[in-house]
Write an enzyme that holds these catalytic residues in place. Structure first.
Site, mmCIF file in Angstrom:
data_model
loop_
_atom_site.group_PDB
_atom_site.id
_atom_site.type_symbol
_atom_site.label_atom_id
_atom_site.label_comp_id
_atom_site.label_asym_id
_atom_site.label_seq_id
_atom_site.Cartn_x
_atom_site.Cartn_y
_atom_site.Cartn_z
ATOM 1 N N LYS A 186 0.861 -1.180 0.000
ATOM 2 C CA LYS A 186 0.000 0.000 0.000
ATOM 3 C C LYS A 186 0.895 1.226 0.000
ATOM 4 C CE LYS A 186 -3.493 2.620 2.529
ATOM 5 N NZ LYS A 186 -2.643 3.854 2.582
ATOM 6 N N CYS A 197 12.613 6.948 13.772
ATOM 7 C CA CYS A 197 12.002 6.144 14.836
ATOM 8 C C CYS A 197 12.971 5.901 15.979
ATOM 9 C CB CYS A 197 11.495 4.821 14.281
ATOM 10 S SG CYS A 197 12.610 4.043 13.108
ATOM 11 N N GLU A 240 5.481 9.520 22.864
ATOM 12 C CA GLU A 240 6.368 9.889 21.764
ATOM 13 C C GLU A 240 5.830 11.142 21.078
ATOM 14 O OE1 GLU A 240 8.302 7.961 17.715
ATOM 15 O OE2 GLU A 240 6.268 7.396 18.301
ATOM 16 N N GLU A 293 6.089 -1.764 13.622
ATOM 17 C CA GLU A 293 7.004 -0.890 14.362
ATOM 18 C C GLU A 293 6.246 0.403 14.626
ATOM 19 O OE1 GLU A 293 10.410 2.171 13.476
ATOM 20 O OE2 GLU A 293 10.739 0.279 12.423
#
Length: 525
Positions: free
Chosen positions: A183, A301, A392, A264
């Site tokens: 996608k 990340c 985060e 993740e």
């Protein structure tokens, strides 16, 4: 190569009938042509059906053939040259040099998995000889790994090449023998089409079934939900937000046949500054840490979003140096307007938490979607008391936590959620204290670094880019490095199977020349 705005369903270019999507240059707000016409359940079903039809042929392909296929994709991505870099720069706002490096990483990880295939250890070929005279007798037992099935891959926002259509999830899935339905990320539509066409061409050039690769495009969550829910899909690779990863996981678990989602999601990557290291080189660590914080506008990340140290004069000096370094860092363009808005909301939310104080802010924004770096400060007691400080904030923001002593630092570490990385700055005089901290960090993170900075993930055999929840949805896996192939494999045992029907990896005489475990002994027998 021309960008047309089409999806790639097997060997065909397909124009969807759903919502029109447009890529946007985040640095200028300019709409980038052409229009992309999103698909829906019909296109997803066609892509997944083709993937299912291709699966048995593709997984049975000799590893050397799949390796050549991956190398052809790598060559094709490099051959796109400036066309790819220019479009990725326009769609992401990332510097050209950064994208050139990311293109190299993308090609290199494809070639790494080609090497993994040729090495053959991924098959874990294991043979236990029959023991007919034992009581009870043992049958002839042989085991190897096989491909799991068609895989859905979701492109990430922060790596338009290395974690996207031909990124690590796709490379490892194809290496395992799994067809991929990707996608495209809505922020990188043109980049995704360019890379997708390279893979589509490689499928044709290698004479593979067309369903080995497809790429769908769609607005909203519906197309992603349809993809994960499709019965042909047997695993999912995802890099993105915690909310997005958990939503896909729920869809996968609610299927009649639940499937694994390798997501993740969220990590603040704590950095522990030990006293001796802080005294010896605290100001230099501060400057280097801030450079890591603002790298890529904090959109890694592995961005260092949390710093812990023992209170005292050395920490005061570190704090002042870090604040000064943040104060001169310019605002920079984030990947999308949505990511920028989320960053601004996250920083504002930190400012509303009692006991959490902003101590530095970078140079004010001068253009659209620009993030101003921010540094906050609190105490260990306040951090532990308010879980919101663990959130985060995706961007160049970090929280400095003052601890009374090494014991309180270790206690705080035990309260942390799962992380991708944990970093320790330590000198020999710190090693005794670190010895007590290290077991905690092993339980909390997938990668533990010493005297370095977490931004930057080497693609190699030993790399682990994973960690306990919420860093990932499965702490036993990695999304980067050679071991990533294991996510898309499963073991099969063959008991008393006639020699003529055994797969090559398990045949007597070892025709593939693999390293195999035979009756407990590792060798090439």
């Amino acid at each position: 190569m021309q960008i047309t705005g089409d999806m790639l369903i097997g060997a065909q270019a397909v124009r969807g009938n759903d919502a029109v999507l447009q890529a946007i240059n985040p640095a200028t707000g300019e709409v980038l042509g052409p229009d992309f016409h999103g698909g829906g359940a019909f296109e997803v079903d066609r892509a997944c059906t083709l993937a299912e039809q291709a699966f048995d042929t593709f997984r049975a392909l000799a590893p050397q053939r799949r390796a050549a296929f991956l190398e052809r994709i790598a060559d094709g991505i490099e051959a796109l040259g400036d066309t790819l870099i220019t479009r990725a720069h326009q769609e992401s706002g990332l510097p050209v040099a950064r994208l050139q490096g990311e293109r190299g990483r993308t090609a290199n990880q494809l070639r790494l998995f080609a090497s993994v295939l040729r090495d053959g250890r991924w098959q874990q070929a294991t043979l236990d000889s029959a023991l007919p005279h034992r009581t009870p007798p043992r049958p002839d037992l042989r085991m190897q790994n096989i491909a799991l099935g068609p895989v859905a891959v979701f492109g990430a926002s922060n790596f338009p090449l290395a974690f996207s259509v031909a990124g690590g999830d796709t490379a490892s899935a194809l290496a395992a023998g799994c067809p991929v339905v990707a996608k495209a990320h809505p922020a990188h539509l043109g980049t995704s089409e360019l890379v997708g066409r390279v893979i589509q061409q490689a499928v044709a050039q290698e004479g593979l079934p067309e369903g080995v690769f497809s790429m769908v495009v769609g607005a909203g969550n519906e197309i992603g939900t349809a993809l994960v829910a499709h019965p042909a899909i047997q695993a999912v690779g995802f890099t993105g937000s915690r909310a997005g990863g958990l939503a896909l996981t729920r869809v996968a678990q609610q299927r009649p046949q639940p499937i694994p989602v390798y997501a993740e999601m969220s990590s603040i990557n704590p950095v522990f500054l030990m006293p001796a290291a802080l005294r010896a080189r605290g100001e230099q660590i501060a400057r280097d840490l801030v450079d890591s914080l603002v790298l890529g506008v904090g959109q890694f990340c592995t961005n260092p979003g949390l710093v812990l140290a023992v209170d005292g004069p050395a920490l005061d000096a570190f704090r002042d140096a870090a604040a000064a370094a943040v104060g001169v860092k310019p605002a920079a363009t984030m990947l999308t307007p949505g990511i920028h808005a989320a960053y601004e909301k996250g920083v504002a939310g930190f400012g509303e938490i009692n006991g959490l104080h902003r101590i530095a802010c970078g140079v004010a924004a001068t253009g659209p979607n620009q993030a101003c770096p921010a540094l906050f400060e609190t105490t260990a007691a306040q951090f532990i008391a308010d879980h919101r400080m663990q959130a985060e904030v995706f961007g160049p923001s970090s929280v400095l936590v003052r601890c009374r002593d090494a014991g309180e630092m270790a206690a705080l570490a035990r309260q942390l959620e799962g992380q991708l990385t944990a970093t320790v700055h330590a000198d020999p005089d710190d090693y005794e204290a670190v010895a007590g901290l290290l077991p905690v960090l092993e339980r909390k993170a997938g990668r533990v670094l010493f005297n370095g900075y977490p931004t930057g993930v080497e693609v190699s055999y030993a790399m682990v880019h994973g960690g306990p929840f919420p860093a990932t949805s499965d702490s036993r896996t990695t999304s980067v490095g050679a071991a990533a192939i294991a996510r898309f494999l499963r073991p099969v045992c063959y008991q008393n199977v006639p020699a003529e029907l055994l797969p090559q990896a398990l045949q007597d005489g070892n025709p593939l020349g693999l390293w195999r475990l035979v009756d407990g002994e590792l060798g090439r027998a």
